[in-house]
Design a protein around this motif. Structure first.
Motif, PDB file in Angstrom:
ATOM      1  N   THR A 128     111.102 133.846   9.596  1.00 30.37           N
ATOM      2  CA  THR A 128     110.772 132.736   8.700  1.00 30.37           C
ATOM      3  C   THR A 128     109.268 132.481   8.713  1.00 30.37           C
ATOM      4  O   THR A 128     108.629 132.330   7.660  1.00 30.37           O
ATOM      5  N   ALA A 129     108.691 132.434   9.905  1.00 28.81           N
ATOM      6  CA  ALA A 129     107.246 132.202  10.023  1.00 28.81           C
ATOM      7  C   ALA A 129     106.456 133.347   9.398  1.00 28.81           C
ATOM      8  O   ALA A 129     105.485 133.120   8.658  1.00 28.81           O
ATOM      9  N   TRP A 130     106.847 134.576   9.652  1.00 29.30           N
ATOM     10  CA  TRP A 130     106.130 135.746   9.126  1.00 29.30           C
ATOM     11  C   TRP A 130     106.194 135.782   7.600  1.00 29.30           C
ATOM     12  O   TRP A 130     105.176 135.952   6.922  1.00 29.30           O
ATOM     13  N   GLN A 131     107.387 135.647   7.075  1.00 27.04           N
ATOM     14  CA  GLN A 131     107.537 135.739   5.625  1.00 27.04           C
ATOM     15  C   GLN A 131     106.829 134.584   4.924  1.00 27.04           C
ATOM     16  O   GLN A 131     106.307 134.746   3.819  1.00 27.04           O
ATOM     17  N   GLY A 132     106.783 133.411   5.575  1.00 29.58           N
ATOM     18  CA  GLY A 132     106.086 132.285   4.987  1.00 29.58           C
ATOM     19  C   GLY A 132     104.583 132.409   5.045  1.00 29.58           C
ATOM     20  O   GLY A 132     103.888 132.193   4.042  1.00 29.58           O
ATOM     21  N   LEU A 133     104.050 132.773   6.205  1.00 34.50           N
ATOM     22  CA  LEU A 133     102.607 132.786   6.398  1.00 34.50           C
ATOM     23  C   LEU A 133     101.952 134.095   5.962  1.00 34.50           C
ATOM     24  O   LEU A 133     100.848 134.086   5.408  1.00 34.50           O
ATOM     25  N   VAL A 134     102.615 135.219   6.207  1.00 38.28           N
ATOM     26  CA  VAL A 134     102.029 136.521   5.886  1.00 38.28           C
ATOM     27  C   VAL A 134     102.396 136.961   4.474  1.00 38.28           C
ATOM     28  O   VAL A 134     101.525 137.210   3.638  1.00 38.28           O
ATOM     29  N   ASP A 135     103.684 137.042   4.194  1.00 40.11           N
ATOM     30  CA  ASP A 135     104.132 137.614   2.923  1.00 40.11           C
ATOM     31  C   ASP A 135     103.913 136.682   1.731  1.00 40.11           C
ATOM     32  O   ASP A 135     103.519 137.135   0.659  1.00 40.11           O
ATOM     33  N   THR A 231     107.656 125.951   1.930  1.00 42.12           N
ATOM     34  CA  THR A 231     108.678 125.126   2.563  1.00 42.12           C
ATOM     35  C   THR A 231     109.948 125.916   2.832  1.00 42.12           C
ATOM     36  O   THR A 231     110.415 126.675   1.976  1.00 42.12           O
ATOM     37  N   ALA A 232     110.488 125.714   4.023  1.00 39.36           N
ATOM     38  CA  ALA A 232     111.741 126.356   4.397  1.00 39.36           C
ATOM     39  C   ALA A 232     112.928 125.422   4.184  1.00 39.36           C
ATOM     40  O   ALA A 232     114.067 125.807   4.460  1.00 39.36           O
ATOM     41  N   VAL A 233     112.665 124.197   3.691  1.00 41.71           N
ATOM     42  CA  VAL A 233     113.740 123.207   3.584  1.00 41.71           C
ATOM     43  C   VAL A 233     113.866 122.566   2.208  1.00 41.71           C
ATOM     44  O   VAL A 233     114.872 121.939   1.912  1.00 41.71           O
ATOM     45  N   ALA A 234     112.865 122.701   1.362  1.00 37.34           N
ATOM     46  CA  ALA A 234     112.931 122.121   0.015  1.00 37.34           C
ATOM     47  C   ALA A 234     112.702 123.198  -1.031  1.00 37.34           C
ATOM     48  O   ALA A 234     112.136 122.956  -2.094  1.00 37.34           O
ATOM     49  N   GLU A 235     113.190 124.409  -0.729  1.00 39.42           N
ATOM     50  CA  GLU A 235     112.836 125.559  -1.564  1.00 39.42           C
ATOM     51  C   GLU A 235     113.388 125.509  -2.971  1.00 39.42           C
ATOM     52  O   GLU A 235     112.892 126.191  -3.869  1.00 39.42           O
ATOM     53  N   GLU A 236     114.413 124.698  -3.204  1.00 42.39           N
ATOM     54  CA  GLU A 236     115.032 124.654  -4.526  1.00 42.39           C
ATOM     55  C   GLU A 236     114.662 123.392  -5.304  1.00 42.39           C
ATOM     56  O   GLU A 236     115.288 123.082  -6.326  1.00 42.39           O
ATOM     57  N   ASP A 237     113.645 122.677  -4.869  1.00 45.83           N
ATOM     58  CA  ASP A 237     113.248 121.428  -5.518  1.00 45.83           C
ATOM     59  C   ASP A 237     112.317 121.735  -6.692  1.00 45.83           C
ATOM     60  O   ASP A 237     111.094 121.770  -6.557  1.00 45.83           O
ATOM     61  N   ALA A 238     112.886 121.965  -7.865  1.00 46.99           N
ATOM     62  CA  ALA A 238     112.110 122.351  -9.045  1.00 46.99           C
ATOM     63  C   ALA A 238     111.170 121.233  -9.486  1.00 46.99           C
ATOM     64  O   ALA A 238     110.053 121.496  -9.966  1.00 46.99           O
ATOM     65  N   GLU A 239     111.598 119.997  -9.344  1.00 48.17           N
ATOM     66  CA  GLU A 239     110.753 118.866  -9.738  1.00 48.17           C
ATOM     67  C   GLU A 239     109.504 118.798  -8.869  1.00 48.17           C
ATOM     68  O   GLU A 239     108.395 118.584  -9.369  1.00 48.17           O
ATOM     69  N   GLY A 255     113.507 131.574   1.777  1.00 50.29           N
ATOM     70  CA  GLY A 255     114.823 131.795   2.341  1.00 50.29           C
ATOM     71  C   GLY A 255     114.749 133.098   3.116  1.00 50.29           C
ATOM     72  O   GLY A 255     114.595 134.166   2.531  1.00 50.29           O
ATOM     73  N   VAL A 256     114.805 133.023   4.420  1.00 51.05           N
ATOM     74  CA  VAL A 256     114.556 134.184   5.262  1.00 51.05           C
ATOM     75  C   VAL A 256     115.558 135.307   4.989  1.00 51.05           C
ATOM     76  O   VAL A 256     116.716 135.052   4.660  1.00 51.05           O
ATOM     77  N   ASP A 257     115.084 136.557   5.079  1.00 50.90           N
ATOM     78  CA  ASP A 257     115.999 137.685   4.941  1.00 50.90           C
ATOM     79  C   ASP A 257     115.621 138.784   5.943  1.00 50.90           C
ATOM     80  O   ASP A 257     114.512 138.794   6.477  1.00 50.90           O
ATOM     81  N   PRO A 258     116.561 139.697   6.230  1.00 47.12           N
ATOM     82  CA  PRO A 258     116.256 140.781   7.171  1.00 47.12           C
ATOM     83  C   PRO A 258     115.069 141.597   6.671  1.00 47.12           C
ATOM     84  O   PRO A 258     114.956 141.889   5.475  1.00 47.12           O
ATOM     85  N   ASP A 259     114.183 141.970   7.588  1.00 45.84           N
ATOM     86  CA  ASP A 259     112.931 142.611   7.203  1.00 45.84           C
ATOM     87  C   ASP A 259     112.448 143.475   8.361  1.00 45.84           C
ATOM     88  O   ASP A 259     111.876 142.967   9.322  1.00 45.84           O
ATOM     89  N   PRO A 260     112.665 144.791   8.309  1.00 40.13           N
ATOM     90  CA  PRO A 260     112.286 145.647   9.434  1.00 40.13           C
ATOM     91  C   PRO A 260     110.788 145.696   9.684  1.00 40.13           C
ATOM     92  O   PRO A 260     110.350 145.835  10.829  1.00 40.13           O
ATOM     93  N   VAL A 261     109.977 145.581   8.623  1.00 34.58           N
ATOM     94  CA  VAL A 261     108.526 145.615   8.795  1.00 34.58           C
ATOM     95  C   VAL A 261     108.049 144.376   9.553  1.00 34.58           C
ATOM     96  O   VAL A 261     107.284 144.461  10.517  1.00 34.58           O
ATOM     97  N   ALA A 262     108.514 143.206   9.130  1.00 30.14           N
ATOM     98  CA  ALA A 262     108.123 141.971   9.799  1.00 30.14           C
ATOM     99  C   ALA A 262     108.669 141.915  11.222  1.00 30.14           C
ATOM    100  O   ALA A 262     107.984 141.466  12.145  1.00 30.14           O
ATOM    101  N   LEU A 263     109.902 142.375  11.412  1.00 30.08           N
ATOM    102  CA  LEU A 263     110.492 142.355  12.751  1.00 30.08           C
ATOM    103  C   LEU A 263     109.683 143.218  13.705  1.00 30.08           C
ATOM    104  O   LEU A 263     109.415 142.841  14.851  1.00 30.08           O
ATOM    105  N   ARG A 264     109.257 144.383  13.224  1.00 24.47           N
ATOM    106  CA  ARG A 264     108.412 145.252  14.042  1.00 24.47           C
ATOM    107  C   ARG A 264     107.047 144.613  14.276  1.00 24.47           C
ATOM    108  O   ARG A 264     106.470 144.720  15.363  1.00 24.47           O
ATOM    109  N   GLY A 265     106.540 143.923  13.270  1.00 24.70           N
ATOM    110  CA  GLY A 265     105.276 143.218  13.429  1.00 24.70           C
ATOM    111  C   GLY A 265     105.351 142.154  14.501  1.00 24.70           C
ATOM    112  O   GLY A 265     104.416 141.981  15.301  1.00 24.70           O
ATOM    113  N   LEU A 266     106.453 141.414  14.538  1.00 26.27           N
ATOM    114  CA  LEU A 266     106.649 140.408  15.579  1.00 26.27           C
ATOM    115  C   LEU A 266     106.712 141.062  16.958  1.00 26.27           C
ATOM    116  O   LEU A 266     106.110 140.569  17.926  1.00 26.27           O
TER     117      LEU A 266
END
Length: 308
Positions: A128-135, A231-239, A255-266
């Motif tokens: 979650t942190a990687w995909q939010g901050l890096v990707d 945001t990891a908690v209000a991701e669907e708030d269109a307004e 919305g976190v998903d499996p990611d071999p590149v990020a997992l290896r990065g961690l």
């Protein structure tokens, strides 16, 4: 094998340890003998029926695992390899179990410096942190990053990741977590029980929101023009997204998903000594209900883990 399942929605008492046939790995998968299982707040909400991600019971919760490859139907691993990961999310991985069959790409080798308990605590929060901050946000050296909930599971990992990327990191936390959060490298800590973060900071490049409520909306005031809320908690708030865009700021949900590149990065950051994961408490497999009682209270420092 033993597996933790539930026949109905409800409180922690609905979680029951039963005997079940072990799964079998199909081509591209491995069968993992699980040593430890990381717990996440989402699982308490699914158990209680707050939203139907897994449908109606019976089902088995869990995604974060660390263990040993028992059977490999892939060239990527061999029996005996120590691995960890977050298989299948958001589909059921049935990870509250002694054995889990998982796609090989959803796992990576466990760093020798991490115990199975520590490794099992890392995937969901780390990805979650990687995909939010890096990707998504593309944090780079010199950025000013505000992390809401710096003492939580995602938060304490995100602090370290942002520091590894060269950012100046500000984190919100309660009074009792100040030293804990500073220990992970936060340059500044805002005690949200005493100070309004929206008045305390300005010119933020990236905000990572793990709290919810009105935190995301109030973060608009601290972002510089062109700044980015993830945001990891209000991701669907269109307004709310429209409000940010109208103000010249960016809004992204994750919305976190499996990611071999990020997992290896961690795993690489762990091996470099730049990342560690804090486990507040471990529980034996049979005490899963006790673990869930603590999980749903919130305000944890890091993660909770089941040992198998």
């Amino acid at each position: 094998m033993r597996v933790i399942t539930q026949q109905k929605l409800g409180g922690p008492e609905v979680l029951t340890v039963v005997d079940a046939p072990a799964p079998r790995a199909i081509p591209t998968e491995v069968l993992v003998r699980v040593k430890a299982i990381g717990l996440n707040p989402l699982e308490a909400r699914l158990r209680a029926g707050e939203f139907p991600l897994l449908g109606r019971p019976p089902f088995t919760l869990g995604w974060d695992i660390s263990g040993v490859v028992e059977e490999a139907q892939t060239w990527r691993f061999r029996p005996g390899d120590e691995v960890f990961g977050m298989p299948m999310f958001p589909r059921a991985a049935n990870a509250y179990a002694e054995f889990v069959s998982a796609p090989a790409l959803h796992l990576t080798r466990k760093p020798a410096s991490l115990s199975h308990v520590e490794a099992s605590a890392l995937p969901v929060v780390g990805l979650t942190a990687w995909q939010g901050l890096v990707d998504i946000a593309g944090v780079t050296a010199g950025d000013r990053v505000l992390i809401h909930g710096g003492g939580g599971g995602v938060g304490h990992v995100a602090i370290q990741l942002a520091k590894a990327l060269g950012a100046h990191v500000i984190a919100t936390a309660s009074t009792g977590k100040r030293e804990f959060v500073e220990g992970f490298g936060a340059d500044e800590v805002i005690d949200y029980t005493a100070v309004d973060f929206a008045e305390a900071v300005r010119d933020i490049d990236v905000v990572l929101d793990t709290i919810g409520g009105d935190t995301a909306g109030r973060s608009l005031a601290v972002l510089r023009p062109g700044g980015h809320l993830v945001t990891a908690v209000a991701e669907e708030d269109a307004e709310l997204a429209a409000e940010f865009e109208a103000a010249g700021r960016r809004f992204s949900g994750i919305g976190v998903d499996p990611d071999p590149v990020a997992l290896r990065g961690l795993a690489d950051l762990v091996e470099q000594g730049k990342l560690r994961v804090h486990v507040q408490e471990t529980f034996p497999f049979e005490r899963v209900a006790d673990a869930h009682r603590l999980l749903e209270r919130g305000h944890l420092r890091g993660k909770l883990v089941l040992t198998v």
